[in-house]
Design a protein around this motif. Structure first.
Motif, short mmCIF file in Angstrom:
data_model
loop_
_atom_site.label_atom_id
_atom_site.label_comp_id
_atom_site.label_asym_id
_atom_site.label_seq_id
_atom_site.Cartn_x
_atom_site.Cartn_y
_atom_site.Cartn_z
N ALA A 33 46.04 62.22 44.93
CA ALA A 33 46.53 61.02 44.27
C ALA A 33 45.64 59.85 44.68
CB ALA A 33 47.97 60.74 44.65
N MET A 34 45.05 59.21 43.71
CA MET A 34 44.17 58.07 43.99
C MET A 34 44.46 56.96 42.98
SD MET A 34 40.43 59.63 44.89
CE MET A 34 40.50 61.12 43.90
N ALA A 35 44.79 55.82 43.50
CA ALA A 35 44.83 54.63 42.65
C ALA A 35 43.41 54.12 42.49
CB ALA A 35 45.71 53.56 43.27
N MET A 36 43.13 53.49 41.37
CA MET A 36 41.77 53.08 41.07
C MET A 36 41.70 51.59 40.73
SD MET A 36 40.13 55.88 41.48
CE MET A 36 38.52 55.46 40.80
N GLY A 37 40.58 51.00 41.04
CA GLY A 37 40.38 49.59 40.72
C GLY A 37 38.97 49.32 40.24
N TRP A 38 38.84 48.24 39.52
CA TRP A 38 37.53 47.71 39.14
C TRP A 38 37.40 46.32 39.75
CZ3 TRP A 38 33.64 50.24 36.76
CH2 TRP A 38 33.94 51.40 36.03
N PHE A 49 38.50 40.86 42.14
CA PHE A 49 39.32 41.87 41.48
C PHE A 49 39.26 41.70 39.97
CE2 PHE A 49 42.82 44.61 40.67
CZ PHE A 49 43.62 43.98 39.74
N VAL A 50 39.16 42.82 39.26
CA VAL A 50 39.16 42.79 37.80
C VAL A 50 40.42 43.46 37.26
CG1 VAL A 50 38.01 43.66 35.72
CG2 VAL A 50 36.66 42.73 37.63
N ALA A 51 40.65 44.70 37.66
CA ALA A 51 41.79 45.46 37.15
C ALA A 51 42.07 46.63 38.08
CB ALA A 51 41.52 45.97 35.73
N ALA A 52 43.30 47.13 38.02
CA ALA A 52 43.67 48.29 38.81
C ALA A 52 44.71 49.10 38.06
CB ALA A 52 44.22 47.86 40.17
N ILE A 53 44.79 50.38 38.43
CA ILE A 53 45.72 51.28 37.76
C ILE A 53 46.28 52.26 38.78
CG2 ILE A 53 43.84 52.87 37.11
CD1 ILE A 53 45.38 53.32 34.45
N SER A 54 47.56 52.53 38.65
CA SER A 54 48.21 53.46 39.55
C SER A 54 47.74 54.89 39.26
CB SER A 54 49.73 53.37 39.41
OG SER A 54 50.11 53.74 38.08
N TYR A 55 48.09 55.80 40.14
CA TYR A 55 47.67 57.18 39.96
C TYR A 55 48.23 57.76 38.66
CZ TYR A 55 47.31 62.20 40.57
OH TYR A 55 47.06 63.52 40.37
N ALA A 99 36.41 51.48 42.39
CA ALA A 99 36.89 51.75 43.74
C ALA A 99 38.10 52.66 43.69
CB ALA A 99 37.24 50.45 44.45
N ALA A 100 38.24 53.50 44.71
CA ALA A 100 39.35 54.43 44.81
C ALA A 100 40.13 54.20 46.09
CB ALA A 100 38.85 55.87 44.77
N THR A 109 43.29 43.77 46.51
CA THR A 109 42.24 43.29 47.39
C THR A 109 41.27 44.42 47.73
OG1 THR A 109 43.69 43.70 49.28
CG2 THR A 109 43.63 41.46 48.40
N SER A 110 40.01 44.08 47.82
CA SER A 110 38.98 45.09 47.98
C SER A 110 39.09 45.85 49.29
CB SER A 110 37.60 44.44 47.85
OG SER A 110 37.42 43.45 48.84
#
Length: 126
Positions: A33-38, A49-55, A99-100, A109-110
């Motif tokens: 399980a990995m949440a992801m971000g841009w 931060f640009v965007a993020a998405i849950s697993y 990013a993962a 946050t990064s």
């Protein structure tokens, strides 16, 4: 370990669109399980931060100024996350990083992210 490779960047005129992709290998979405971000970083500026998405893909978050123009999505079967960017503006010019974060929930946050791609350049001309 997770390797992330971004693609899809390039030069586009203002008002145009691009779709960025980020492919994960090593530990894949089907196994972990990995949440992801841009995130993005413009010359002389800090990474933002640009965007993020849950697993699961059910929840997403965006930088307020990008809502309605950018869309994050993911295909867990392909271990790939996408960033659809529409109505691009010159101020969107930056290196975009994928990013993962191990786990189901994303953060904004990064420093919460465990793995990073090498980045892909997006340049929007006026």
């Amino acid at each position: 370990q997770v390797q992330l490779v971004e693609s899809g960047g390039g030069l586009v005129q203002a008002g145009g669109s691009l779709r960025l992709s980020c492919a994960a290998s090593g530990r894949t979405f089907s196994s972990y399980a990995m949440a992801m971000g841009w995130f993005r970083q413009a010359p002389g500026k800090e990474r933002e931060f640009v965007a993020a998405i849950s697993y699961s893909g059910r929840t997403t978050s965006y930088l307020d100024s990008l809502k309605g123009r950018f869309t994050i999505s993911r295909d867990n079967a392909k271990s790939t996350v996408y960033l659809q960017m529409n109505s691009l503006k010159p101020e969107d010019t930056a290196v975009y990083y994928c990013a993962a974060r191990m786990g189901r929930s994303y953060y904004l946050t990064s420093d919460e992210y465990d793995y990073w791609g090498q980045g892909t350049q997006v340049t929007v001309s006026s």
